[in-house]
Design an enzyme around this catalytic site. Structure first.
Site, mmCIF file in Angstrom:
data_model
loop_
_atom_site.group_PDB
_atom_site.id
_atom_site.type_symbol
_atom_site.label_atom_id
_atom_site.label_comp_id
_atom_site.label_asym_id
_atom_site.label_seq_id
_atom_site.Cartn_x
_atom_site.Cartn_y
_atom_site.Cartn_z
ATOM 1 N N SER A 7 -26.731 -141.994 38.680
ATOM 2 C CA SER A 7 -26.415 -140.943 37.703
ATOM 3 C C SER A 7 -25.323 -141.429 36.742
ATOM 4 C CB SER A 7 -25.929 -139.689 38.431
ATOM 5 O OG SER A 7 -25.602 -138.698 37.482
ATOM 6 N N HIS A 32 -30.353 -142.545 35.612
ATOM 7 C CA HIS A 32 -30.467 -141.080 35.521
ATOM 8 C C HIS A 32 -29.454 -140.582 34.505
ATOM 9 C CE1 HIS A 32 -31.444 -137.096 37.253
ATOM 10 N NE2 HIS A 32 -30.170 -136.802 37.066
ATOM 11 N N MET A 67 -30.696 -130.498 31.317
ATOM 12 C CA MET A 67 -30.202 -129.215 31.829
ATOM 13 C C MET A 67 -29.772 -128.395 30.619
ATOM 14 S SD MET A 67 -28.239 -130.664 35.163
ATOM 15 C CE MET A 67 -28.206 -132.333 34.511
ATOM 16 N N MET A 137 -33.198 -130.033 43.021
ATOM 17 C CA MET A 137 -31.733 -129.994 42.921
ATOM 18 C C MET A 137 -31.184 -129.670 44.301
ATOM 19 S SD MET A 137 -30.773 -130.868 39.943
ATOM 20 C CE MET A 137 -29.040 -130.637 40.356
ATOM 21 N N GLY A 145 -20.024 -134.392 42.312
ATOM 22 C CA GLY A 145 -19.014 -134.174 43.348
ATOM 23 C C GLY A 145 -19.133 -132.888 44.142
ATOM 24 N N GLY A 177 -28.108 -134.597 43.698
ATOM 25 C CA GLY A 177 -26.934 -133.785 44.044
ATOM 26 C C GLY A 177 -26.409 -134.129 45.422
HETATM 27 C C1 DX5 Z 1 -25.631 -132.524 38.621
HETATM 28 C C2 DX5 Z 1 -26.386 -133.731 38.097
HETATM 29 C C3 DX5 Z 1 -26.356 -134.885 39.068
HETATM 30 C C4 DX5 Z 1 -24.949 -135.345 39.389
HETATM 31 C C5 DX5 Z 1 -24.964 -135.936 40.765
HETATM 32 O O1 DX5 Z 1 -25.998 -131.399 37.875
HETATM 33 O O2 DX5 Z 1 -27.738 -133.413 37.868
HETATM 34 O O3 DX5 Z 1 -27.136 -135.961 38.574
HETATM 35 O O4 DX5 Z 1 -24.505 -136.309 38.496
HETATM 36 O O5 DX5 Z 1 -23.650 -136.200 41.118
HETATM 37 P P1 DX5 Z 1 -23.267 -136.261 42.686
HETATM 38 O O6 DX5 Z 1 -24.160 -137.333 43.266
HETATM 39 O O7 DX5 Z 1 -21.813 -136.631 42.681
HETATM 40 O O8 DX5 Z 1 -23.567 -134.921 43.252
HETATM 41 ZN ZN ZN Z 2 -29.176 -134.978 37.298
#
Ligand code: DX5
Ligand code: ZN
Length: 220
Positions: A7, A32, A67, A137, A145, A177
Site C-alpha cells: 500500500s 496498491h 475510495m 476491506m 494502522g 487492512g
Molecule cells: C485503508 C487502505 C489500506 C491501508 C492499509 O483504507 O485501503 O490500503 O493503506 O494500511 P494497513 O495495512 O496499515 O492497515
Molecule cells: Zn486500499
C-alpha cells in the site's frame, strides 16, 4: 501462490522513488494506490497526478483503490493506466454500480469491486460476469494502522465459496487492512489471493522492505 500489493499510502512520502525501487527489488506483484476524497472516507491520501509520476518510474502493475463517491465521474483521470492495472471501486460509492463497472472495463484495465466491512457478499451476484477481483476491506476504509475486524476472516471464506459455487473461481480475492504477517496466514487459509501489505507487514519498522516482503512471500 498469493500476490503482494504494498500500500503506497504507507511509503515514506519523502522517499517515494527509493521505496519503489526497494519494492521492485522485492519482486512485488502490484503497487496498491489508495485514492480518497474526504467524503466517501474521512481522509485524503494519494492523487491522480501521483499515479502519473509513479507510472514514469516503474513498470509494476498498479492496483488503484478508489475510495471516492461516484467514481465513474473520475475515470477520465486514469487514462495513464494499461491492461495489467486494476481499478477497484466500492459497491457503496455509486447508485449505478453496474454502469460504473462497465465504464472501467471500457478503460481496458482489470476491474475490482471493494466491499466495506458491513456490506454482505451477496450484493456481488449480478456483477460477477464483469469482475476480475473482489476486495474485502478487513478494516473500515480511510486510514492505515487500524485493527483487523475479526469477522472479516469468515467473510473471505464465504466469498471464496460463493465464487466457486457460481462458477467464477478465477475471480481473485484481495484483502486490505491490517494485513499483518499473522493475519496474512489466516487470510491465506480462508482463500485470499492478493494481499495489501501496509504498516503491519511490508512497511513494518521491524525490518527492511525487502526483508519484510521475503517474510510475506514465505507465508502466502
Ligand atoms: C485503508 C487502505 C489500506 C491501508 C492499509 O483504507 O485501503 O490500503 O493503506 O494500511 P494497513 O495495512 O496499515 O492497515
Ligand atoms: Zn486500499
Amino acid at each position: 501462490m498469493g500476490k503482494i500489493a504494498p500500500s503506497l499510502m504507507c511509503v515514506d512520502l519523502l522517499n517515494v522513488e527509493r521505496d519503489i525501487k526497494l519494492l521492485e527489488e522485492a519482486g512485488v506483484d502490484y503497487l496498491h494506490v489508495d485514492i480518497m476524497d474526504n467524503h466517501f472516507v474521512p481522509n485524503i491520501t494519494l492523487s491522480f497526478d501521483f499515479i502519473k509520476s509513479i507510472k514514469r518510474i516503474t513498470d509494476i502493475p498498479l492496483d488503484v483503490h478508489l475510495m471516492i463517491n461516484n467514481p465513474e465521474e473520475s475515470l477520465q483521470y486514469l487514462d495513464m493506466l494499461t491492461a495489467g492495472d486494476i481499478v477497484c471501486i466500492h459497491y457503496e460509492s455509486t447508485i449505478h454500480i453496474h454502469r460504473a463497472i462497465g465504464m472501467i472495463k471500457d478503460l481496458g484495465v482489470k476491474v475490482g469491486l471493494a466491499l466495506n466491512p458491513g456490506t454482505p457478499i451477496g450484493v456481488i451476484e449480478n456483477l460477477l460476469p464483469d469482475l476480475d477481483m473482489v476486495l474485502i476491506m478487513t478494516v473500515n476504509p480511510g486510514f492505515a494502522g487500524q485493527k483487523l475486524i475479526p469477522s472479516m476472516l469468515e467473510k473471505i471464506e464465504k466469498l471464496r465459496a460463493l465464487l466457486n459455487e457460481k462458477g467464477y473461481s478465477e475471480i481473485e480475492i484481495e484483502v486490505d487492512g491490517n494485513v499483518s504477517f499473522d493475519h496474512a496466514k489466516l487470510m491465506y487459509e480462508k482463500g485470499a489471493d492478493i494481499y495489501v501489505g501496509g504498516s503491519s507487514s511490508v512497511f513494518s519498522k521491524e525490518n527492511s522492505i525487502v526483508e519484510n516482503c521475503k517474510r510475506f512471500r514465505e507465508i502466502i
